[in-house]
Design a protein around this motif. Structure first.
Motif, PDB file in Angstrom:
ATOM      1  N   THR A 219       0.824  -1.212   0.000  1.00 22.21           N
ATOM      2  CA  THR A 219       0.000   0.000   0.000  1.00 22.21           C
ATOM      3  C   THR A 219       0.852   1.254   0.000  1.00 22.21           C
ATOM      4  O   THR A 219       0.324   2.359  -0.032  1.00 22.21           O
ATOM      5  N   GLU A 220       2.167   1.099   0.034  1.00 25.05           N
ATOM      6  CA  GLU A 220       3.095   2.216  -0.049  1.00 25.05           C
ATOM      7  C   GLU A 220       4.453   1.681  -0.466  1.00 25.05           C
ATOM      8  O   GLU A 220       4.759   0.508  -0.286  1.00 25.05           O
ATOM      9  N   GLY A 221       5.249   2.557  -1.042  1.00 24.63           N
ATOM     10  CA  GLY A 221       6.558   2.153  -1.529  1.00 24.63           C
ATOM     11  C   GLY A 221       6.769   2.641  -2.953  1.00 24.63           C
ATOM     12  O   GLY A 221       5.821   2.923  -3.689  1.00 24.63           O
ATOM     13  N   LEU A 222       8.015   2.745  -3.346  1.00 25.78           N
ATOM     14  CA  LEU A 222       8.333   3.262  -4.673  1.00 25.78           C
ATOM     15  C   LEU A 222       7.817   2.341  -5.772  1.00 25.78           C
ATOM     16  O   LEU A 222       7.266   2.803  -6.782  1.00 25.78           O
ATOM     17  N   GLY A 223       7.989   1.038  -5.598  1.00 28.08           N
ATOM     18  CA  GLY A 223       7.481   0.093  -6.587  1.00 28.08           C
ATOM     19  C   GLY A 223       5.968   0.090  -6.655  1.00 28.08           C
ATOM     20  O   GLY A 223       5.377  -0.005  -7.735  1.00 28.08           O
ATOM     21  N   TYR A 224       5.340   0.205  -5.506  1.00 22.85           N
ATOM     22  CA  TYR A 224       3.874   0.271  -5.472  1.00 22.85           C
ATOM     23  C   TYR A 224       3.357   1.463  -6.268  1.00 22.85           C
ATOM     24  O   TYR A 224       2.409   1.352  -7.038  1.00 22.85           O
ATOM     25  N   ARG A 225       3.988   2.630  -6.087  1.00 22.21           N
ATOM     26  CA  ARG A 225       3.506   3.832  -6.757  1.00 22.21           C
ATOM     27  C   ARG A 225       3.683   3.729  -8.272  1.00 22.21           C
ATOM     28  O   ARG A 225       2.813   4.153  -9.042  1.00 22.21           O
ATOM     29  N   ILE A 226       4.799   3.161  -8.701  1.00 18.85           N
ATOM     30  CA  ILE A 226       5.042   3.034 -10.137  1.00 18.85           C
ATOM     31  C   ILE A 226       3.969   2.172 -10.790  1.00 18.85           C
ATOM     32  O   ILE A 226       3.407   2.526 -11.835  1.00 18.85           O
ATOM     33  N   PHE A 227       3.672   1.037 -10.185  1.00 21.29           N
ATOM     34  CA  PHE A 227       2.693   0.136 -10.794  1.00 21.29           C
ATOM     35  C   PHE A 227       1.266   0.611 -10.557  1.00 21.29           C
ATOM     36  O   PHE A 227       0.364   0.186 -11.271  1.00 21.29           O
ATOM     37  N   LEU A 228       1.060   1.485  -9.594  1.00 17.16           N
ATOM     38  CA  LEU A 228      -0.270   2.039  -9.394  1.00 17.16           C
ATOM     39  C   LEU A 228      -0.636   3.000 -10.517  1.00 17.16           C
ATOM     40  O   LEU A 228      -1.766   2.971 -11.019  1.00 17.16           O
ATOM     41  N   VAL A 229       0.318   3.845 -10.915  1.00 16.83           N
ATOM     42  CA  VAL A 229       0.008   4.877 -11.916  1.00 16.83           C
ATOM     43  C   VAL A 229       0.210   4.394 -13.347  1.00 16.83           C
ATOM     44  O   VAL A 229      -0.157   5.099 -14.291  1.00 16.83           O
ATOM     45  N   ARG A 230       0.771   3.210 -13.540  1.00 14.35           N
ATOM     46  CA  ARG A 230       1.012   2.749 -14.911  1.00 14.35           C
ATOM     47  C   ARG A 230      -0.283   2.548 -15.672  1.00 14.35           C
ATOM     48  O   ARG A 230      -0.317   2.681 -16.899  1.00 14.35           O
ATOM     49  N   ARG A 231      -1.369   2.241 -14.962  1.00 14.38           N
ATOM     50  CA  ARG A 231      -2.650   2.032 -15.640  1.00 14.38           C
ATOM     51  C   ARG A 231      -3.160   3.321 -16.273  1.00 14.38           C
ATOM     52  O   ARG A 231      -3.988   3.284 -17.181  1.00 14.38           O
ATOM     53  N   TYR A 232      -2.654   4.456 -15.791  1.00 15.51           N
ATOM     54  CA  TYR A 232      -3.048   5.744 -16.366  1.00 15.51           C
ATOM     55  C   TYR A 232      -2.004   6.271 -17.347  1.00 15.51           C
ATOM     56  O   TYR A 232      -2.110   7.414 -17.801  1.00 15.51           O
ATOM     57  N   ASP A 236       4.892  10.858 -16.412  1.00 15.44           N
ATOM     58  CA  ASP A 236       5.436  11.975 -15.651  1.00 15.44           C
ATOM     59  C   ASP A 236       5.645  11.610 -14.183  1.00 15.44           C
ATOM     60  O   ASP A 236       6.386  12.307 -13.469  1.00 15.44           O
ATOM     61  N   VAL A 237       5.016  10.536 -13.719  1.00 13.36           N
ATOM     62  CA  VAL A 237       5.254  10.009 -12.375  1.00 13.36           C
ATOM     63  C   VAL A 237       6.282   8.872 -12.420  1.00 13.36           C
ATOM     64  O   VAL A 237       7.202   8.814 -11.597  1.00 13.36           O
ATOM     65  N   ILE A 238       6.146   8.009 -13.389  1.00 14.00           N
ATOM     66  CA  ILE A 238       7.008   6.827 -13.469  1.00 14.00           C
ATOM     67  C   ILE A 238       8.465   7.220 -13.682  1.00 14.00           C
ATOM     68  O   ILE A 238       9.364   6.715 -12.994  1.00 14.00           O
ATOM     69  N   LEU A 239       8.730   8.116 -14.615  1.00 15.52           N
ATOM     70  CA  LEU A 239      10.115   8.480 -14.918  1.00 15.52           C
ATOM     71  C   LEU A 239      10.833   9.130 -13.731  1.00 15.52           C
ATOM     72  O   LEU A 239      11.963   8.745 -13.408  1.00 15.52           O
ATOM     73  N   PRO A 240      10.220  10.106 -13.037  1.00 14.79           N
ATOM     74  CA  PRO A 240      10.902  10.633 -11.840  1.00 14.79           C
ATOM     75  C   PRO A 240      11.116   9.582 -10.750  1.00 14.79           C
ATOM     76  O   PRO A 240      12.141   9.594 -10.064  1.00 14.79           O
ATOM     77  N   TYR A 241      10.172   8.679 -10.589  1.00 14.62           N
ATOM     78  CA  TYR A 241      10.341   7.622  -9.586  1.00 14.62           C
ATOM     79  C   TYR A 241      11.485   6.689  -9.967  1.00 14.62           C
ATOM     80  O   TYR A 241      12.264   6.257  -9.104  1.00 14.62           O
ATOM     81  N   VAL A 242      11.587   6.346 -11.257  1.00  9.03           N
ATOM     82  CA  VAL A 242      12.701   5.511 -11.699  1.00  9.03           C
ATOM     83  C   VAL A 242      14.025   6.223 -11.466  1.00  9.03           C
ATOM     84  O   VAL A 242      15.001   5.620 -10.994  1.00  9.03           O
ATOM     85  N   PHE A 243      14.074   7.505 -11.796  1.00 11.32           N
ATOM     86  CA  PHE A 243      15.292   8.280 -11.553  1.00 11.32           C
ATOM     87  C   PHE A 243      15.617   8.323 -10.062  1.00 11.32           C
ATOM     88  O   PHE A 243      16.788   8.194  -9.664  1.00 11.32           O
ATOM     89  N   TRP A 244      14.611   8.494  -9.216  1.00 11.62           N
ATOM     90  CA  TRP A 244      14.824   8.562  -7.776  1.00 11.62           C
ATOM     91  C   TRP A 244      15.343   7.244  -7.222  1.00 11.62           C
ATOM     92  O   TRP A 244      16.248   7.220  -6.380  1.00 11.62           O
ATOM     93  N   ILE A 245      14.791   6.138  -7.708  1.00  8.39           N
ATOM     94  CA  ILE A 245      15.277   4.816  -7.284  1.00  8.39           C
ATOM     95  C   ILE A 245      16.732   4.643  -7.682  1.00  8.39           C
ATOM     96  O   ILE A 245      17.565   4.155  -6.900  1.00  8.39           O
ATOM     97  N   THR A 246      17.060   5.039  -8.913  1.00  6.36           N
ATOM     98  CA  THR A 246      18.443   4.938  -9.383  1.00  6.36           C
ATOM     99  C   THR A 246      19.373   5.780  -8.530  1.00  6.36           C
ATOM    100  O   THR A 246      20.478   5.340  -8.166  1.00  6.36           O
ATOM    101  N   LEU A 247      18.935   6.991  -8.178  1.00  5.73           N
ATOM    102  CA  LEU A 247      19.765   7.864  -7.347  1.00  5.73           C
ATOM    103  C   LEU A 247      19.960   7.269  -5.957  1.00  5.73           C
ATOM    104  O   LEU A 247      21.075   7.306  -5.403  1.00  5.73           O
TER     105      LEU A 247
END
Length: 271
Positions: A219-232, A236-247
């Motif tokens: 119900t929370e977490g970086l991976g959760y958020r990425i897969f939550l918004v992918r359906r939409y 603009d959410v997925i790319l910053p989250y991927v960059f943040w995980i990489t950082l």
């Protein structure tokens, strides 16, 4: 004519070469984004820089209307807790297994084949089993990372223990050192730098397992958020989250590298 293998770039050139791939990637993204948005202003695949900045601001500095929380930091804290705990457990178990397998022949004969076999199991394949047995909570997510990372760390540490010069062990035994002293005073100190290197090499895998577990049941977490918004198609959410995980992964690797250099300077001279 000097051979290419013997040519080393000056410090300034080395810094430029290190930055160059990132500059090329940014330039390629800007070109692709501008091209697609000119053809279709509603395109979501490569959002503009302005859109990315607005989204980052909303997720990192504004409270969510539904939960009242700043989502980026809530997700980051949840993911970091899981991965740090899992890596700590993996490092402790991996060091213990690697030390005993590398130092004691009977343990090596008993455990080495089993650890090697376990290290070949695709951790994501047993994720459903973990959720069935351990439930959908934190334990299953941490267990997935531990199962995926620990055997590899143990094998790496055991290999280092087996590479130690035999002369060291023989000299210590002639001075009356027991098996316990040999393990704790001669072998173990030389395994710490290798343990840090092994954890560094497994950071990418650990993040992969974490993202997979969070995507399926969380119900929370970086991976959760990425897969939550992918359906939409919210790139603009997925790319910053991927960059943040990489950082975050890069910073973890950098801190481990600094710790190795500060705590074990003698190991740096052996490289």
């Amino acid at each position: 004519m000097p051979r290419l293998i013997n040519l080393h770039p000056p410090r300034g050139s080395a810094a430029f070469l290190a930055v160059l791939p990132f500059l090329v990637l940014i330039a390629a993204y800007l070109f692709g984004s501008n091209t697609r948005l000119e053809a279709n202003p509603d395109d979501k695949l490569l959002p503009s820089v302005a859109t990315l900045v607005d989204t980052v601001h909303a997720y990192a500095f504004e409270e969510d209307r539904r939960s009242g929380e700043v989502l980026l930091w809530v997700d980051t804290w949840a993911s970091l807790k899981r991965i740090v705990v899992a890596l700590g457990i993996s490092a402790a178990i991996g060091l213990g297994l690697g030390l005993t397998i590398g130092a004691i022949p009977y343990i090596r004969a008993l455990a080495a084949p089993f650890v090697a076999a376990v290290s070949m199991i695709p951790p994501l394949a047993i994720l459903p089993v973990l959720f069935i047995v351990l439930g959908l909570g934190e334990v299953a997510k941490i267990a997935l990372i531990v199962i995926g990372v620990t055997p590899v760390i143990a094998r790496d540490v055991a290999l280092r223990a087996g590479e130690l010069p035999t002369e060291q062990l023989i000299k210590a035994q002639t001075l009356g050192a027991s098996s316990w002293l040999l393990s704790t005073r001669i072998i173990l100190p030389q395994l710490w730098p290798r343990l840090i290197d092994a954890v560094r090499l497994q950071l990418g895998c650990a993040w992969l397992f974490l993202i997979a577990a969070e995507a399926i049941a969380s119900t929370e977490g970086l991976g959760y958020r990425i897969f939550l918004v992918r359906r939409y198609l919210a790139m603009d959410v997925i790319l910053p989250y991927v960059f943040w995980i990489t950082l975050l992964a890069f910073l973890m690797d950098w801190m481990l590298r600094i710790a190795r250099r500060r705590l074990f300077p003698w190991a740096e001279s052996q490289r």
